[in-house]
Design an enzyme around this catalytic site. Structure first.
Site, short mmCIF file in Angstrom:
data_model
loop_
_atom_site.label_atom_id
_atom_site.label_comp_id
_atom_site.label_asym_id
_atom_site.label_seq_id
_atom_site.Cartn_x
_atom_site.Cartn_y
_atom_site.Cartn_z
N HIS A 66 0.78 -1.21 -0.05
CA HIS A 66 -0.01 -0.08 -0.04
C HIS A 66 0.82 1.31 -0.09
O HIS A 66 0.83 2.12 -0.77
CB HIS A 66 -0.83 -0.12 1.17
CG HIS A 66 -1.81 1.28 1.43
ND1 HIS A 66 -3.23 1.29 0.94
CD2 HIS A 66 -1.73 2.41 1.72
CE1 HIS A 66 -3.58 2.18 1.00
NE2 HIS A 66 -2.76 3.15 1.79
N GLU A 67 2.02 1.35 0.56
CA GLU A 67 2.75 2.38 1.01
C GLU A 67 3.64 2.62 -0.34
O GLU A 67 3.95 3.81 -0.59
CB GLU A 67 3.54 2.37 2.34
CG GLU A 67 2.59 2.50 3.64
CD GLU A 67 2.05 3.74 3.46
OE1 GLU A 67 2.25 4.74 3.25
OE2 GLU A 67 0.57 3.87 4.31
N HIS B 284 1.80 4.68 -2.89
CA HIS B 284 1.84 6.13 -2.70
C HIS B 284 3.16 6.61 -2.90
O HIS B 284 3.26 7.62 -3.44
CB HIS B 284 1.69 6.47 -0.98
CG HIS B 284 0.21 6.42 -0.52
ND1 HIS B 284 -0.98 6.50 -1.37
CD2 HIS B 284 -0.09 5.66 0.51
CE1 HIS B 284 -2.01 6.46 -0.57
NE2 HIS B 284 -1.63 5.57 0.57
#
Length: 442
Positions: free
Chosen positions: A18-19, A22
């Site tokens: 997920h990170e 980003h």
């Protein structure tokens, strides 16, 4: 220990992906990333790359985080000003925000595609005898019918049949069921399914509707040490065909046939590697609830007809994409139904239940664990897309308002939104933990 390890690996991997979503889009948009941390807490090891991003490995391996330059430092150069997150356009900020959840969804697609390419052994979609007064009984579907499609969507296994039926049962709608009856004739049924209340404490809603898996042949799963059956020559994996001439269809029928034969001889007809054998067994006696019952020392299961579900590379990718979208859409509908009371809030799970599922799936095997990872990855992606302040979806909501009114939402309103979002998340966290501990101690 397996449960703890499986949970840590799952959470660490999925949050890190997920990170990374980003991070990747932030870098692509020219935002300076100050730190990418694998894990939380005390930094155990760190290294700064040529772009000035500190890569850290921290003590608590439960995910990670990305720290971006939100505002330029004092006396910043033009390049430093341009590299700040808040200096980017609305669409760039939106892309960076949505990239995290999208990364989770892409991971799910890849995991499902890998599972499809490797292949899985699943029960064949054969319908068993329908209980009286059930929906399946009213449709007069003969036992032994093989399901080939639900509403035009091909079905290769019982798992796929169950998946397609659960959404129809949750919404309560008409379906078209394509089958092949035991004689090989293709028959289509139009069935009106009732809307059911999804509650994890209730029996299986698919079985309640009368759609049960055809029982397999009873099979010897394990022999108790020193058992009379083992001494007579019965072996693990023997198929149990009959007891004293009485044909067997289920494991329970075998148990019921042995119970009244204490101190008698049970003539077992078994199949071993394609050959049928007759084995006389002197049934031992045991006492249960004040009665004498028969025991032979066999732990019995059912040998279900299995199918191999496997796809080519391109079909696997398509299946991965379709399954991810279907799971995402069904999860979203379940959340909506939960909010209006059609689905029990008991279906909401927290970290304790997720850890338990992680351990159970890991103990079953790699494929089951990959399925678990894909499902949780979708859940993380969906959760973060919900328009709740404090989540990625909340930031996207702010950006949508900014796009409509031509200026950012005021800091005062953003602060109010964060307070509301924190309250909503706290409420659902308490509810999830309550459900977890209720399951744990009930």
């Amino acid at each position: 220990m397996l449960t703890v390890i499986a949970f840590i690996v799952a959470l660490g991997l999925l949050v890190t992906i997920h990170e990374l979503g980003h991070y990747s889009v932030a870098r692509w948009c020219g935002v300076h990333v100050e730190r990418f941390s694998f894990g939380f807490g005390k930094v155990l090891f760190k290294r700064t790359d040529k772009r000035g991003c500190e890569w850290a490995f921290s003590a608590l391996p439960l995910g990670g985080y990305v720290m971006m330059r939100n505002e330029p430092p004092e006396n910043a150069t033009a390049a430093e000003v341009a590299s700040a997150y808040n200096a980017k356009t609305l669409w760039q900020r939106s892309a960076i925000t949505v990239a995290g959840p999208v990364a989770n969804l892409v991971l799910a697609v890849l995991l499902y595609a890998l599972i499809g390419a490797v292949g899985t052994q699943e029960p064949a979609p054969i319908i068993g005898p329908a209980p009286e007064n059930s929906v399946a009984a009213s449709a007069h579907i003969p036992a032994g019918s093989i399901v080939t499609a639900v509403d035009g969507r091909d079905v290769a296994s019982w798992n796929q049949f169950r998946w397609n039926m659960m959404d129809a049962l949750a919404s309560g709608r008409d379906i078209q069921l394509a089958t092949t009856d035991p004689s090989g004739v293709a028959i289509q049924y139009d069935i009106a399914l009732p809307k059911v209340h999804m509650d994890p404490d209730k029996p299986d809603v698919l079985a309640e509707a009368g759609f049960v898996l055809m029982p397999g042949t009873p099979v010897v799963k394990e022999l108790v040490e020193g058992s009379v059956a083992g001494q007579a020559g019965v072996q693990v994996n023997d198929l149990l065909l009959s007891v004293n001439g009485q044909s067997l269809q289920t494991a329970d029928q075998f148990v019921q046939a042995i119970l009244p034969l204490a101190n008698q001889t049970a003539v077992l007809r078994v199949e071993r590697e394609g050959t049928q054998l007759t084995i006389p067994v002197a049934v031992a006696a045991a006492e249960s609830a004040g009665k004498e019952i028969g025991r032979v020392g066999i732990k019995v299961g059912n040998a279900l007809p299995m199918v191999t579900v496997r796809y080519g590379v391109l079909d696997s990718i398509q299946q991965g994409f379709t399954r991810t979208i279907d799971t995402l859409w069904m999860s979203l509908k379940m959340i909506g139904r939960m909010l209006i009371g059609e689905v029990s809030v008991k279906n909401l799970s927290g970290p304790v239940s997720i850890a338990d599922y992680a351990g159970q799936s890991a103990s079953i095997g790699v494929i089951a664990y990959l399925n678990f990872l894909a499902l949780i990855s979708i859940s993380i992606g969906l959760l973060n897309l919900l328009p709740i302040p404090m989540l990625d979806g909340g930031h996207l909501l702010y950006y949508a308002i900014e796009a409509l009114q031509g200026r950012p939402l005021s800091e005062a309103w953003q602060a109010r939104g964060r307070a509301i979002g924190l309250g909503i998340l706290a409420f659902f966290m308490v509810l999830a933990f309550t459900n977890d501990f209720t399951r744990l101690f009930s």
